[in-house]
Design a protein around this motif. Sequence first.
Motif, PDB file in Angstrom:
ATOM      1  N   SER A 123      -4.628   5.283   3.754  1.00  0.00           N
ATOM      2  CA  SER A 123      -3.637   6.274   2.854  1.00  0.00           C
ATOM      3  C   SER A 123      -2.066   6.153   3.136  1.00  0.00           C
ATOM      4  O   SER A 123      -1.177   6.421   2.551  1.00  0.00           O
ATOM      5  CB  SER A 123      -3.935   7.973   3.950  1.00  0.00           C
ATOM      6  N   LEU A 124      -2.236   4.299   3.553  1.00  0.00           N
ATOM      7  CA  LEU A 124      -0.583   3.744   3.499  1.00  0.00           C
ATOM      8  C   LEU A 124      -0.677   3.168   1.763  1.00  0.00           C
ATOM      9  O   LEU A 124      -1.249   2.167   1.740  1.00  0.00           O
ATOM     10  CB  LEU A 124      -0.730   2.553   4.246  1.00  0.00           C
ATOM     11  N   THR A 125       0.299   3.299   0.796  1.00  0.00           N
ATOM     12  CA  THR A 125       0.560   2.889   0.471  1.00  0.00           C
ATOM     13  C   THR A 125       1.923   2.480   0.130  1.00  0.00           C
ATOM     14  O   THR A 125       2.367   2.190   0.887  1.00  0.00           O
ATOM     15  CB  THR A 125       1.029   3.960  -1.021  1.00  0.00           C
ATOM     16  N   LEU A 126       2.092   1.161  -1.302  1.00  0.00           N
ATOM     17  CA  LEU A 126       3.662   0.613  -1.275  1.00  0.00           C
ATOM     18  C   LEU A 126       4.611   1.683  -1.090  1.00  0.00           C
ATOM     19  O   LEU A 126       5.704   0.913  -0.572  1.00  0.00           O
ATOM     20  CB  LEU A 126       3.536   0.192  -2.861  1.00  0.00           C
ATOM     21  N   SER A 127       4.437   2.950  -1.389  1.00  0.00           N
ATOM     22  CA  SER A 127       5.941   3.935  -1.189  1.00  0.00           C
ATOM     23  C   SER A 127       6.361   3.954   0.685  1.00  0.00           C
ATOM     24  O   SER A 127       7.272   4.520   0.583  1.00  0.00           O
ATOM     25  CB  SER A 127       5.863   4.885  -1.858  1.00  0.00           C
ATOM     26  N   ILE A 137       7.684  -5.413   1.159  1.00  0.00           N
ATOM     27  CA  ILE A 137       6.877  -6.570   1.214  1.00  0.00           C
ATOM     28  C   ILE A 137       7.640  -7.163   0.632  1.00  0.00           C
ATOM     29  O   ILE A 137       8.106  -7.199  -1.489  1.00  0.00           O
ATOM     30  CB  ILE A 137       5.369  -5.819   0.332  1.00  0.00           C
ATOM     31  N   HIS A 138       7.855  -7.995   0.934  1.00  0.00           N
ATOM     32  CA  HIS A 138       8.339  -9.629  -0.154  1.00  0.00           C
ATOM     33  C   HIS A 138       7.654 -10.497  -0.567  1.00  0.00           C
ATOM     34  O   HIS A 138       6.544 -11.185  -0.159  1.00  0.00           O
ATOM     35  CB  HIS A 138       9.540 -10.278   1.372  1.00  0.00           C
ATOM     36  N   THR A 172       3.505   2.616  -7.220  1.00  0.00           N
ATOM     37  CA  THR A 172       3.642   2.742  -6.413  1.00  0.00           C
ATOM     38  C   THR A 172       3.229   3.746  -4.992  1.00  0.00           C
ATOM     39  O   THR A 172       2.706   3.295  -4.230  1.00  0.00           O
ATOM     40  CB  THR A 172       5.552   3.420  -5.616  1.00  0.00           C
ATOM     41  N   GLU A 173       2.309   4.064  -5.871  1.00  0.00           N
ATOM     42  CA  GLU A 173       1.435   4.834  -5.028  1.00  0.00           C
ATOM     43  C   GLU A 173       0.060   4.374  -4.620  1.00  0.00           C
ATOM     44  O   GLU A 173      -1.526   4.975  -4.136  1.00  0.00           O
ATOM     45  CB  GLU A 173       0.950   6.566  -5.759  1.00  0.00           C
ATOM     46  N   ASN A 215      -3.983  -1.308   1.001  1.00  0.00           N
ATOM     47  CA  ASN A 215      -4.765  -2.408   1.089  1.00  0.00           C
ATOM     48  C   ASN A 215      -5.529  -2.957   0.138  1.00  0.00           C
ATOM     49  O   ASN A 215      -6.028  -3.754   0.616  1.00  0.00           O
ATOM     50  CB  ASN A 215      -5.761  -1.992   2.420  1.00  0.00           C
ATOM     51  N   ILE A 216      -4.737  -2.861  -0.970  1.00  0.00           N
ATOM     52  CA  ILE A 216      -5.940  -3.250  -2.333  1.00  0.00           C
ATOM     53  C   ILE A 216      -4.793  -4.370  -2.866  1.00  0.00           C
ATOM     54  O   ILE A 216      -4.915  -5.419  -3.259  1.00  0.00           O
ATOM     55  CB  ILE A 216      -5.985  -2.067  -3.514  1.00  0.00           C
ATOM     56  N   ALA A 217      -3.230  -3.173  -2.970  1.00  0.00           N
ATOM     57  CA  ALA A 217      -2.264  -3.795  -3.559  1.00  0.00           C
ATOM     58  C   ALA A 217      -1.851  -5.737  -3.257  1.00  0.00           C
ATOM     59  O   ALA A 217      -2.196  -6.379  -3.856  1.00  0.00           O
ATOM     60  CB  ALA A 217      -0.678  -3.114  -4.063  1.00  0.00           C
ATOM     61  N   VAL A 218      -1.417  -5.815  -1.933  1.00  0.00           N
ATOM     62  CA  VAL A 218      -1.082  -6.953  -1.093  1.00  0.00           C
ATOM     63  C   VAL A 218      -2.402  -7.775  -1.376  1.00  0.00           C
ATOM     64  O   VAL A 218      -2.078  -9.707  -1.973  1.00  0.00           O
ATOM     65  CB  VAL A 218      -1.157  -6.787   0.110  1.00  0.00           C
ATOM     66  N   PRO A 219      -3.536  -7.362  -0.805  1.00  0.00           N
ATOM     67  CA  PRO A 219      -4.473  -8.732  -0.579  1.00  0.00           C
ATOM     68  C   PRO A 219      -4.743  -8.950  -2.303  1.00  0.00           C
ATOM     69  O   PRO A 219      -5.066 -10.403  -3.012  1.00  0.00           O
ATOM     70  CB  PRO A 219      -5.744  -7.952  -0.653  1.00  0.00           C
ATOM     71  N   HIS A 220      -4.958  -7.975  -3.304  1.00  0.00           N
ATOM     72  CA  HIS A 220      -4.432  -8.196  -4.600  1.00  0.00           C
ATOM     73  C   HIS A 220      -3.995  -9.579  -4.834  1.00  0.00           C
ATOM     74  O   HIS A 220      -4.007 -10.928  -5.436  1.00  0.00           O
ATOM     75  CB  HIS A 220      -4.869  -7.791  -5.644  1.00  0.00           C
ATOM     76  N   TYR A 221      -2.501  -9.197  -4.704  1.00  0.00           N
ATOM     77  CA  TYR A 221      -1.574 -10.523  -4.764  1.00  0.00           C
ATOM     78  C   TYR A 221      -2.134 -11.507  -3.855  1.00  0.00           C
ATOM     79  O   TYR A 221      -1.766 -13.271  -4.319  1.00  0.00           O
ATOM     80  CB  TYR A 221       0.029 -10.279  -3.887  1.00  0.00           C
TER      81      TYR A 221
END
Length: 360
Positions: free
Chosen positions: A57-61, A66-67, A83-84, A88-94
Amino acid sequence: MVKNIRYKTKIAIIGAGQAGLSSAYHLKKLGLEIGRDFIILDEAPAPGGAWQFRWSSLTLSTVNKIHDLPGMSFEETLLPDETEVQANIAVPHYFDLYEKRFGLQVYRPTKVEKVYLQGHGFHIDTSDALFSALGIINATGTWGNPYIPLYPGAAAFRGEQLHTKDFKTADYFRHKHVIIVGGGISALQLLDQIAKVTSTTWVTRRPPLFRDGPFDDMAGHNAVAMVEERVRQGLSPQSVVSVTGLPYSAEIRDMEKRGVLQRRPMFSEITSTGVRWEDGSEENADVILWNTGFKSALQHLDAVIPKEPEGGILMTGRLATMVAKEPRIHLVGYGPSASTIGANRAGRAAAKELVETIGL
């Protein structure tokens, strides 16, 4: 790798989160070659550092900014207006794309069990291989070392005691009374979610301090400076909230309207069925959820880092990443570099200073 062979390198980076990857990037910029000159060891099973273990449930918004890692923008890995998406998906992908773009081979999952002095350098024993190095950049962060304070009666409690890192979904707590301990951002986020599905009691050691206005770059730099001052004196780092306060956000205002923010002071003991305060009042509970933070995961360095009488580590260097009494070890992601903005700057400073110290 063969377990009984000790592989030689010049610098070992321990941890492949924001601070570790930033350090690796800057070592390459200084002309060092991965494998021959430095290696990266990471305990996690996949790219992403601690982000891969955060609740869905922790989203980018809802996270702090995230620098960008040096040389590659986080935004370029996202779709427009994304942004939603789960952090735990977006940052590991990055992080995964970053490792591939810059050729940062990471040995994982590899847990560093102990580091000790041997001759003119360090021996590094891991779960599946042995290494030696002249210098170390440690970037293990805090996720692997959750902190739960000792309280009288804790062993007698018949319910569950969980920590922030155990949280997955609010639905798990449905039909249970949950005592939520802690005054940080994570505590409030979990209190908000859990209070929507069940009854809660919110407990903090100090009255929470809310601040108006955004947590902009200037506020971030000021917070980092306060923590840096402590570690340069050999004191333990304080939590970020203790120097920044909590943002008075729309979510906080909504929690006030719902009556969720009825904060109680810290209880004095734990009973078999709940908690008791000094005035004798009690509260029954099924779960005590400790949102009491994390401590730096440095146990593997106990043999090589001297501790100060106050319990901290005396730090020096341009950005306070260098261990004053063992300058061949840099701690990035510790103290002032525990934030994503601090980690990036610290990676550059640590790489440059360590290369100079060991004469590469």
